[in-house]
Design a protein around this motif. Sequence first.
Motif, short mmCIF file in Angstrom:
data_model
loop_
_atom_site.label_atom_id
_atom_site.label_comp_id
_atom_site.label_asym_id
_atom_site.label_seq_id
_atom_site.Cartn_x
_atom_site.Cartn_y
_atom_site.Cartn_z
N TYR A 149 0.72 -1.18 0.00
CA TYR A 149 -0.19 -0.12 -0.01
C TYR A 149 0.91 1.27 -0.09
O TYR A 149 0.58 2.22 -0.71
CB TYR A 149 -1.07 0.09 1.39
N ALA A 150 1.95 1.30 0.85
CA ALA A 150 2.89 2.54 0.76
C ALA A 150 3.47 2.69 -0.62
O ALA A 150 3.36 3.97 -0.95
CB ALA A 150 3.92 2.01 1.84
N VAL A 151 3.70 1.68 -1.32
CA VAL A 151 4.47 1.85 -2.43
C VAL A 151 3.52 2.36 -3.42
O VAL A 151 3.37 3.53 -4.21
CB VAL A 151 4.95 0.50 -3.00
N GLY A 152 2.11 1.97 -3.60
CA GLY A 152 1.15 2.05 -4.47
C GLY A 152 0.66 3.56 -4.35
O GLY A 152 0.15 4.34 -5.07
N ASP A 153 0.44 3.90 -2.98
CA ASP A 153 0.02 5.13 -2.56
C ASP A 153 0.92 6.38 -2.31
O ASP A 153 0.72 7.43 -1.94
CB ASP A 153 -0.76 5.21 -1.33
N GLY A 154 2.17 5.90 -2.96
CA GLY A 154 3.46 6.89 -2.69
C GLY A 154 3.50 7.58 -1.39
O GLY A 154 3.88 8.67 -1.20
N TRP A 155 3.56 6.60 -0.34
CA TRP A 155 3.72 7.10 1.01
C TRP A 155 5.41 7.18 1.22
O TRP A 155 6.06 6.11 1.15
CB TRP A 155 3.15 6.18 1.97
N PRO A 156 5.63 8.32 1.44
CA PRO A 156 7.34 8.51 1.50
C PRO A 156 7.91 7.57 2.63
O PRO A 156 7.16 7.12 3.71
CB PRO A 156 7.48 9.91 2.33
#
Length: 240
Positions: A149-156
């Motif tokens: 999810y972090a990668v897909g949503d662009g979470w730093p």
Amino acid sequence: MTLVLACLAAFVAAVIQRITGLGFVLVLVGPIVLLYGPLEGVTIGVLLALVASLTAIPLVWKHIEWRRAWWLIWPGLIAAPFAALLVRVLPEPALLLLIAAMAYFALLAGRMPALSASLTGRTGAVVAGSAAGFMHVASGLSGPPLAAYAVGDGWPQRRFAASVQVIFAAFSVVSVALRGLPASPVPDVWMLVAATAGGIAIGTILSRHVAPSIARTAMLAIAWAGATVVLVRGILALLS
């Protein structure tokens, strides 16, 4: 000897967790399941994951994104009881195979771009949070859906690595509540807790000198070996 090996595994897992932000249970699950069995091993693992997260949270407090974390936590809390039910009804060979399967998924999830691409926005957070909460209670391995999810949503990365400690802590509290405390002797559990806290402390010092890529390589090597041994043990238990 069992306790010494378990303490060593917890210490190494905590050091890696502090340097990379992830991987505590991924490193720990193989050794701890082999030493204590699938039920007690994971029960110990989620308790130590709680210790690792609570120890790390003060160190990353200023980077935590609380609102974003909450959108991953609440779906996981809803899914968690279903995992607890599954763990109770599965026989030991099936539990070993389930843990091995989740460990392999954890190792391979980062190589599935389509998975990350599908996990964006609030819908992606609900899906990832539900999967993570279920996996945490079943095996302690909640990191892969969260990382995807972090990668897909662009979470730093820095803010994600800080916020995920809160998510791990929340899931671990629920896991301990649903699974109960370890059946091992209390002094043994306290030694494992101390080894975990010590690993976080040493990892904080080493993080200034050790590149995350080196710690990540060690994490993957240990995790692949542990998952494979658990898988073999599960197959042998199934055939016996």
